[in-house]
Design an enzyme around this catalytic site. Structure first.
Site, PDB file in Angstrom:
ATOM      1  CB  CYS A 194      -4.081   3.537  -2.173  1.00 58.77           C
ATOM      2  SG  CYS A 194      -5.156   4.649  -1.237  1.00 58.77           S
ATOM      3  CE1 TYR A 196     -12.079   1.618   4.993  1.00 60.54           C
ATOM      4  CE2 TYR A 196     -11.083   2.822   6.809  1.00 60.54           C
ATOM      5  CZ  TYR A 196     -10.975   2.177   5.595  1.00 60.54           C
ATOM      6  OH  TYR A 196      -9.753   2.099   4.968  1.00 60.54           O
ATOM      7  CG  HIS A 220      -1.945   1.026   1.287  1.00 63.88           C
ATOM      8  ND1 HIS A 220      -1.671   2.350   1.557  1.00 63.88           N
ATOM      9  CD2 HIS A 220      -3.274   0.951   1.066  1.00 63.88           C
ATOM     10  CE1 HIS A 220      -2.814   3.034   1.508  1.00 63.88           C
ATOM     11  NE2 HIS A 220      -3.796   2.211   1.213  1.00 63.88           N
ATOM     12  CG  ASP A 279      -9.535   3.918   1.061  1.00 67.13           C
ATOM     13  OD1 ASP A 279      -9.971   3.492   2.150  1.00 67.13           O
ATOM     14  OD2 ASP A 279      -8.363   4.283   0.886  1.00 67.13           O
ATOM     15  CG  HIS A 280     -10.713   6.931   3.466  1.00 69.17           C
ATOM     16  ND1 HIS A 280      -9.563   7.648   3.542  1.00 69.17           N
ATOM     17  CD2 HIS A 280     -10.456   5.754   4.094  1.00 69.17           C
ATOM     18  CE1 HIS A 280      -8.638   6.941   4.169  1.00 69.17           C
ATOM     19  NE2 HIS A 280      -9.166   5.780   4.516  1.00 69.17           N
ATOM     20  CG  HIS A 314      -7.372   0.988  -1.358  1.00 67.73           C
ATOM     21  ND1 HIS A 314      -6.624   1.266  -0.223  1.00 67.73           N
ATOM     22  CD2 HIS A 314      -7.785  -0.300  -1.236  1.00 67.73           C
ATOM     23  CE1 HIS A 314      -6.573   0.190   0.533  1.00 67.73           C
ATOM     24  NE2 HIS A 314      -7.255  -0.777  -0.051  1.00 67.73           N
TER      25      HIS A 314
HETATM   26  C1  DNO Z   1      -6.775   3.574   5.862  1.00 71.76           C
HETATM   27  C2  DNO Z   1      -6.198   2.520   5.033  1.00 71.76           C
HETATM   28  C3  DNO Z   1      -4.848   2.006   5.504  1.00 71.76           C
HETATM   29  C4  DNO Z   1      -4.522   0.702   4.804  1.00 71.76           C
HETATM   30  C5  DNO Z   1      -3.216   0.094   5.223  1.00 71.76           C
HETATM   31  C6  DNO Z   1      -2.891  -1.116   4.381  1.00 71.76           C
HETATM   32  O1  DNO Z   1      -7.903   3.846   5.774  1.00 71.76           O
HETATM   33  O2  DNO Z   1      -6.135   2.884   3.699  1.00 71.76           O
HETATM   34  O3  DNO Z   1      -4.894   1.799   6.858  1.00 71.76           O
HETATM   35  O4  DNO Z   1      -5.505  -0.241   5.095  1.00 71.76           O
HETATM   36  O5  DNO Z   1      -2.194   1.017   5.117  1.00 71.76           O
HETATM   37  O6  DNO Z   1      -1.859  -1.820   4.971  1.00 71.76           O
END
Ligand code: DNO
Length: 386
Positions: A278, A365, A240, A348-349, A305
């Site tokens: 990501c 989340y 990541h 994501d988010h 992501h």
């Molecule tokens: C936060 C996430 C990170 C991700 C880690 C993967 O929301 O994007 O915590 O899960 O870095 O190892």
């Protein structure tokens, strides 16, 4: 792409039935009860897998199988911890779970200074305020030599903040940066730990003398040790990117953009040594052109992501709508959908919408916020895959 969703285990109030109603196909999760560094047993893996399958879904991605600090700073326990990691991977592989996300960020994973930054439409989002972060570094952690990492203007803004900030705001900043954002994903600090600042400073001290090259070497060593297991069980490892993608708190960060990612993929040139793309983390670095990175690294991307940010003045950044901002998710989705329509992706988010804020979800989340973004991305997928 495969539509996946990050689910935090049995204590997550978002149920598989809810997820099936919104078109989710696969689950992203981890064994949250196993402390970092311990082996994920076949029984524990089977337990989670069976629960997911009984809910009508599949376990698509592990996020994360955490890499212990001693592996990152090459402590004396490193080989034992890597052996445990290899055993966990083998157990996952035997259970048929073959996509594993991890990161190599020292001490602190993702960083935000505000978890409920209000937006004009009444929703709220995560936010990074550079001045508040610098204040945390220089005035709360009191890290030796911290000042020299900031420009004279940034130091002035820290001075000005120091005159106004209240004790309660300071406590909230500590709670946000090192407890709330880290506690649910990371074994280092947990909700309820007394003296988080002292724990945090002890962790930072472990990295004295570890610069970018040393951290790169430690990553290469780790990858070389685990790749044979990945080859045996056909496991795709997905590193990541750093969030945000630049050094912080005097710590090196080595997954920040084009040059770093190329280095990692070449240092251990095995297709199973791959990337979590990501878009959000990468977009918060002004040096990154996110669609160009997607094009360049699509063939070594095993997991995506979808998230976007906008960089604001003074080094601040905000989470953008999934259709706007520097993540350019329409283009990124087009690139990955063409590369591999089976590639797992998750939203994501999400923002906090309606009664999300009252429901105690982990920061970023939310249910409605992520569901809304998933619907947007489904539209994008339909448009780009025609
Ligand atoms: C936060 C996430 C990170 C991700 C880690 C993967 O929301 O994007 O915590 O899960 O870095 O190892």
């Amino acid at each position: 792409m495969e539509k996946t969703w990050r689910w935090f285990g049995k204590k997550d109030t978002i149920t598989f039935a809810m997820l099936r109603q919104i078109g989710v196909e696969g689950i992203v999760t981890a064994l949250y009860d196993v402390p970092a560094g311990e082996i994920w047993s076949p029984e524990a893996i089977a337990g989670v897998k069976n629960d997911i399958e009984a809910g009508g879904l599949r376990w698509s991605v592990v996020e994360s199988l955490p890499v212990s600090e001693a592996i990152k700073y090459a402590g004396k326990d490193r080989d034992r911890l890597i052996e445990n990691y290899r055993l966990s991977l083998a157990n996952l592989g035997r259970a048929g779970i073959r996509t594993v996300c991890y990161n190599f960020m020292p001490v602190i994973d993702w960083i935000r200074t505000d978890l409920e930054h209000p937006l004009p439409d009444g929703t709220s989002s995560l936010y990074f305020d550079k001045t508040r972060f610098a204040y945390f570094d220089c005035r709360i952690l009191r890290r030796e030599g911290a000042e020299k990492d900031y420009t004279p203007q940034e130091r002035e803004r820290v001075e000005a903040l120091a005159k106004n900030i209240t004790g309660a705001e300071e406590d909230a900043l500590i709670d946000t940066i090192i407890v709330k954002t880290q506690g649910f994903i990371h074994g280092n600090i947990r909700e309820g730990d007394p003296e988080p600042v002292a724990i945090f400073n002890r962790l930072l001290a472990l990295y004295k003398g570890i610069d970018r090259d040393a951290l790169r070497n430690n990553l290469r060593y780790f990858l070389e040790q685990i790749m044979p297991v990945c080859d045996t069980y056909d496991i795709r490892m997905c590193i990541h990117p750093d969030d945000p993608p630049y050094p912080v708190l005097g710590l090196p960060r080595i997954v920040t953009g084009d040059e770093d990612i190329s280095w990692i993929l070449q240092a251990v040139d095995n297709p199973r040594n791959g990337l979590t793309f990501c878009a959000g983390s990468l977009s918060s670095g002004a040096h990154n052109d996110v669609p160009a990175l997607a094009r360049r690294f699509a063939s070594r991307t095993h997991y995506v992501h979808l998230r976007s940010t906008d960089i604001l003045e003074d080094g601040n950044f905000i989470e953008a709508s999934h259709l706007e901002g520097r993540g350019h998710l329409v283009e990124v989705t087009r690139i990955f959908e063409k590369e591999n329509p089976d590639l797992p992706m998750r939203i994501d988010h999400g923002r906090l919408m309606f009664d999300d804020a009252a429901r105690g979800y982990n920061p970023g989340y939310s249910f409605y916020g992520r569901m809304y973004a998933l619907a947007q991305i489904e539209g994008v997928l339909a448009a780009v895959s025609g």
